[in-house]
Enzyme design. Structure first.
Site, PDB file in Angstrom:
ATOM      1  N   GLY A  46     -22.599  44.527 -35.347  1.00 16.76           N
ATOM      2  CA  GLY A  46     -21.444  43.510 -35.270  1.00 16.76           C
ATOM      3  C   GLY A  46     -21.553  42.850 -36.429  1.00 16.76           C
ATOM      4  N   GLN A  51     -19.004  36.137 -42.799  1.00 13.48           N
ATOM      5  CA  GLN A  51     -20.253  36.604 -43.041  1.00 13.48           C
ATOM      6  C   GLN A  51     -20.037  37.488 -44.365  1.00 13.48           C
ATOM      7  OE1 GLN A  51     -21.618  38.579 -39.201  1.00 13.48           O
ATOM      8  NE2 GLN A  51     -23.516  38.088 -40.102  1.00 13.48           N
ATOM      9  N   CYS A  95     -29.634  38.410 -36.852  1.00 10.38           N
ATOM     10  CA  CYS A  95     -28.282  38.267 -37.305  1.00 10.38           C
ATOM     11  C   CYS A  95     -28.500  38.691 -39.102  1.00 10.38           C
ATOM     12  CB  CYS A  95     -27.931  36.969 -37.461  1.00 10.38           C
ATOM     13  SG  CYS A  95     -26.270  36.331 -38.110  1.00 10.38           S
ATOM     14  N   LEU A  96     -27.711  39.389 -39.304  1.00  8.05           N
ATOM     15  CA  LEU A  96     -27.590  39.731 -40.830  1.00  8.05           C
ATOM     16  C   LEU A  96     -27.642  38.527 -41.795  1.00  8.05           C
ATOM     17  CD1 LEU A  96     -25.277  42.824 -40.749  1.00  8.05           C
ATOM     18  CD2 LEU A  96     -27.704  42.833 -40.762  1.00  8.05           C
ATOM     19  N   HIS A 137     -21.709  36.379 -30.032  1.00  4.38           N
ATOM     20  CA  HIS A 137     -22.407  36.137 -31.382  1.00  4.38           C
ATOM     21  C   HIS A 137     -21.380  36.129 -32.466  1.00  4.38           C
ATOM     22  CE1 HIS A 137     -25.892  36.704 -34.023  1.00  4.38           C
ATOM     23  NE2 HIS A 137     -25.067  36.966 -34.975  1.00  4.38           N
ATOM     24  N   GLU A 138     -20.560  37.272 -32.405  1.00  5.68           N
ATOM     25  CA  GLU A 138     -19.583  37.337 -33.417  1.00  5.68           C
ATOM     26  C   GLU A 138     -18.580  36.318 -33.533  1.00  5.68           C
ATOM     27  OE1 GLU A 138     -20.734  39.155 -35.681  1.00  5.68           O
ATOM     28  OE2 GLU A 138     -22.285  40.110 -34.510  1.00  5.68           O
ATOM     29  N   HIS A 141     -19.554  33.056 -34.941  1.00  8.92           N
ATOM     30  CA  HIS A 141     -19.588  33.061 -36.525  1.00  8.92           C
ATOM     31  C   HIS A 141     -18.346  32.560 -36.863  1.00  8.92           C
ATOM     32  CE1 HIS A 141     -23.158  34.825 -38.148  1.00  8.92           C
ATOM     33  NE2 HIS A 141     -23.156  35.831 -37.354  1.00  8.92           N
TER      34      HIS A 141
HETATM   35 ZN    ZN Z   1     -24.745  37.380 -36.857  1.00  5.27          ZN
END
Ligand code: ZN
Length: 180
Positions: A46, A51, A95-96, A137-138, A141
Site C-alpha cells: 500500500g 509518502q 512502512c516504506l 494504515h494508509e 497517512h
Molecule cells: Zn506506511
C-alpha cells in the site's frame, strides 16, 4: 523518468493532513500510476500520496499481488473514509516511510469504507484482516499519522533515536567520501 522517492521518517511532510481531491485531473491519474509503480517496485502492499510528498487524499492498496502467481490488481481510492470499524486485531506492521522497523499495532479487524475511483464513481469496500489493517494504515497517512504514532512512547522514541543515529552516520559517510 525514474520513480518518485518515498519520504522517510522524520520528514515533516509526513505529518501533514492531506487535502481532499475535488476533481480527478490527469495529474491525479498520473500520480496514481506513479504510486502503483513505486508500491510494486519497493515492494509494498500500500502507499499513500503524502509518502511521495503530494498532500492529497489518494491511496493505493494491493495486498494479494505478492502471493505466488498473484496478479497485480491495485485498488486506487480517492478520498477514502472509514465509515464502520469493528473488532480488534494486532498486526506486525512496517512502512516504506519508516525504514528498518516493525512493531505490533492494534487496529480494527473489519472496516467498511467509502471512496471514489479514478472515474469519480462511488465505491464501498468491506475488508478484514490484513486488507483492513492496510486501509487503516494508509488512511492514517492522509491524516499525518504513522504507525509508530500508535505504539508506546518508549518504543517510538527508541526508534526515533536509532533512526537519527543512522541518518547521522549516512551524512558523515557521504561527507567523508566527498572531502577528497
Ligand atoms: Zn506506511
Amino acid at each position: 523518468m525514474g520513480l518518485r522517492a518515498v519520504l522517510q521518517f522524520p520528514d515533516r511532510r509526513l505529518t501533514r493532513v492531506s487535502e481532499p481531491i475535488l476533481r480527478v485531473t490527469d495529474e491525479i491519474r498520473e500520480l496514481a500510476r506513479d504510486m502503483c509503480e513505486v508500491m510494486y517496485d519497493e515492494p509494498g502492499i500500500g502507499l499513500a500520496a503524502p509518502q511521495l510528498g503530494v498532500p492529497v487524499r489518494l491511496v493505493v492498496v494491493d495486498v494479494h499481488w505478492n502471493d505466488e502467481g498473484g496478479e497485480r490488481n491495485p485498488r486506487v481510492l480517492v478520498n477514502p473514509e472509514i465509515v464502520e470499524a469493528t473488532g480488534e486485531i494486532t498486526w506486525n506492521e512496517g512502512c516504506l516511510s519508516v525504514p528498518d522497523f516493525q512493531a505490533e499495532v492494534e487496529r480494527a479487524e473489519r472496516v467498511r469504507l467509502r471512496a471514489t475511483d479514478l472515474d469519480g464513481n462511488p465505491v464501498e469496500i468491506e475488508a478484514e484482516g490484513l486488507e483492513a489493517v492496510c486501509f487503516q494504515h494508509e488512511i492514517d497517512h492522509l491524516d499525518g499519522i504513522l504507525f509508530i504514532d500508535r505504539i508506546s512512547r518508549l518504543k517510538r522514541s527508541m526508534y526515533a533515536r536509532r533512526r537519527e543515529k543512522q541518518l547521522r552516520q549516512e551524512r558523515d559517510e557521504a561527507g567523508s567520501s566527498t572531502a577528497v
